[in-house]
Design an enzyme around this catalytic site. Structure first.
Site, PDB file in Angstrom:
ATOM      1  N   THR A 137       0.857  -1.193   0.000  1.00 42.07           N
ATOM      2  CA  THR A 137       0.000   0.000   0.000  1.00 42.07           C
ATOM      3  C   THR A 137       0.888   1.235   0.000  1.00 42.07           C
ATOM      4  O   THR A 137       1.627   1.474   0.950  1.00 42.07           O
ATOM      5  CB  THR A 137      -0.913  -0.003   1.238  1.00 42.07           C
ATOM      6  OG1 THR A 137      -1.730  -1.171   1.200  1.00 42.07           O
ATOM      7  CG2 THR A 137      -1.796   1.236   1.272  1.00 42.07           C
ATOM      8  N   LYS A 181      -7.021   1.493  -3.478  1.00 47.27           N
ATOM      9  CA  LYS A 181      -6.625   0.861  -2.214  1.00 47.27           C
ATOM     10  C   LYS A 181      -6.759   1.849  -1.061  1.00 47.27           C
ATOM     11  O   LYS A 181      -7.199   1.476   0.035  1.00 47.27           O
ATOM     12  CB  LYS A 181      -5.177   0.346  -2.307  1.00 47.27           C
ATOM     13  CG  LYS A 181      -4.664  -0.361  -1.030  1.00 47.27           C
ATOM     14  CD  LYS A 181      -5.310  -1.718  -0.806  1.00 47.27           C
ATOM     15  CE  LYS A 181      -5.006  -2.338   0.555  1.00 47.27           C
ATOM     16  NZ  LYS A 181      -3.689  -2.916   0.703  1.00 47.27           N
ATOM     17  N   LYS A 219       0.155   3.373   9.513  1.00 42.99           N
ATOM     18  CA  LYS A 219       0.772   3.466   8.196  1.00 42.99           C
ATOM     19  C   LYS A 219      -0.282   3.726   7.109  1.00 42.99           C
ATOM     20  O   LYS A 219      -0.204   4.727   6.383  1.00 42.99           O
ATOM     21  CB  LYS A 219       1.515   2.150   7.904  1.00 42.99           C
ATOM     22  CG  LYS A 219       2.156   2.044   6.548  1.00 42.99           C
ATOM     23  CD  LYS A 219       2.900   0.726   6.399  1.00 42.99           C
ATOM     24  CE  LYS A 219       2.006  -0.479   6.132  1.00 42.99           C
ATOM     25  NZ  LYS A 219       1.309  -0.427   4.829  1.00 42.99           N
TER      26      LYS A 219
END
Lengths: 303, 303
Positions: free
Chosen positions: B101, B177, B245
């Site tokens: 990602t 995403k 994150k």
């Protein structure tokens, strides 16, 4: 959808809005006698046209079941126990089915007052929206004495597809509704935020809907509301203005339990802002418009 | 699940963690030759035991497909283009499949560098978790040149149940995403908040799971994670530390687009706090423990 029961009951409705009128009509279709009242005379006329009668202090004496499906706790209080409240006109042993979203503490108070008046009380918030109210397929999160469930059974059977029995104490139904509303409200705001993020990166809204609906990021609300953004259709099925009220109850309850709810508060702040900007009467999918406007993004227009 | 293809390919994997090892093994089962590397020698040994070989600068020259499935953007950069990066050792026309990602901008940069080196690049973040990685049933959100899709096809077929083709430009896969992660992260935090709210009101966690899963407040994440809270099982399938994150990427992207994301920020703040309190290595369902601890609530113990 038609449901029939062996013994017709007399069921009174206080509140004939998007939810109440559909619930009342579902009871009529099931063969019950239905009384109703609403501040909006047009709503009452529609009930009468469908075969109902006006609920008055006199006719309330016939009602073994009294369904309160008004806007909030204050209205619930008023319609039951206020100066023109109906509780004192109900026959002994009648059951109050309270369906507005209110705090568990208020449900317990209402139930205690009902007991003092020799009435039963079912804490019975509803879920499912106006379409399911109209077809008698609501989901009801209910708690109360077994006698209250038994007395309310004809109305519950006519109005609901599923009745979740949450135990013998008033308050549990309203607590579960608060849990549901926390999630539902957050999911709607997150949907708006996520659609705006995707559009800001050049993604097509319809493609976002397709991919996310098949991914781990999906939710019931995403799949129900995002299509409205894709269609550009913000006619209210459930209005933005519901959420300052319902998420306000959520954060109040949480505060009372010393529980922090920063995610719900963030969603609440967004709905309040949308309301302040004049979007309150639009469908809650229009929360996406708040995000889009702030970032200068274009959303699909009405098709 | 076994998938076979007509022509075996040589597929290299950088990153053999919970996702990467499962993806590599899925490729082995489909009959491909698989090379792999990981900082953790044990992971590499497991790949070799399953029939793979070590990825080295030499053996990289055999790989027509290079799957990068490391932790983040910095590691992706390093494993592709760093001092010991593999891109320069790949044969001309090989395709890089980048699955970590990362931000759309980083995906575009990586793709441009690949093009400069006569390599193809597929922006291909993954969704579905370790269990689906192991069975070759991931969902992949992919964008890139048609040639990149074609070259990567043997690996995609072995690893994924569904490949969402988001167009010819790197960046769209990573954008989708980010949309998914915004929703997924918010939904997990909201689940913890909602469970804690219900428990604070005396509701049974298992009953909350049952009722909400059948109500408008449900989400994919609620149905996937809430059972872990009910079971008291916080062994990490997806760790809390993923979210600072991933939601950090989300809010960074949003900021770059002048888009406010207060709901995602509220969830991000919660995951950071959970991490700070030492919960980072636990399953992300353990966000519920942060809420419960703050309000002095008991959660179910391990059954």
């Amino acid at each position: 959808m038609s449901k029939t029961t062996a013994a017709p009951a007399t069921i009174a409705f206080a509140g004939l809005g998007a939810m109440g009128l559909g619930m009342a009509e579902s009871c009529l279709r099931a063969g019950h006698r239905v009384l109703g009242t609403d501040l909006n005379r047009t709503a009452l006329d529609r009930l009468i046209a469908a075969g109902g009668r006006e609920l008055t202090p006199d006719s309330a004496g016939e009602a073994g079941i009294f369904v309160s499906v008004v806007l909030n706790a204050a209205q619930t209080q008023e319609v039951l126990y206020g100066e023109s409240g109906f509780a004192r006109h109900l026959p002994p042993g009648a059951v109050i089915v309270s369906s507005a979203t209110i705090a568990p503490e208020q449900a317990r108070d209402n139930a205690a007052r009902a007991a003092d008046m020799n009435l039963l009380y079912l804490d019975a918030p509803i879920s499912g929206g106006a379409a399911r109210a109209a077809t008698g397929e609501l989901s009801i999160m209910a708690s109360g004495a077994q006698e209250a469930f038994d007395a309310a059974a004809p109305a519950l059977a006519a109005m609901a597809r599923s009745v979740h029995d949450l135990g013998r104490d008033a308050g549990a139904g309203s607590a579960m509704k608060a849990v549901n509303q926390l999630l539902a409200g957050v999911h709607i705001a997150a949907m708006g935020e996520a659609l705006a993020l995707g559009i800001s990166q050049g993604l097509d809204p319809e493609r976002i809907l397709q991919v996310i609906s098949a991914s781990a990021g999906t939710s019931w609300m995403f799949e129900n509301r995002a299509p409205r953004v894709v269609e550009g259709d913000y006619e209210a099925r459930s209005a933005i203005d519901i959420w300052p009220k319902d998420l306000g109850i959520v954060t109040d309850i949480a505060q009372g339990a010393a529980l922090s709810t920063p995610v719900a508060e963030a969603a609440l702040t967004r709905f309040r802002e949308a309301s302040r900007q004049g979007l309150g009467a639009l469908d809650d999918a229009a929360i996406t418009r708040l995000y889009a406007a702030e970032a200068g993004l274009s959303l699909p227009g009405k098709r």
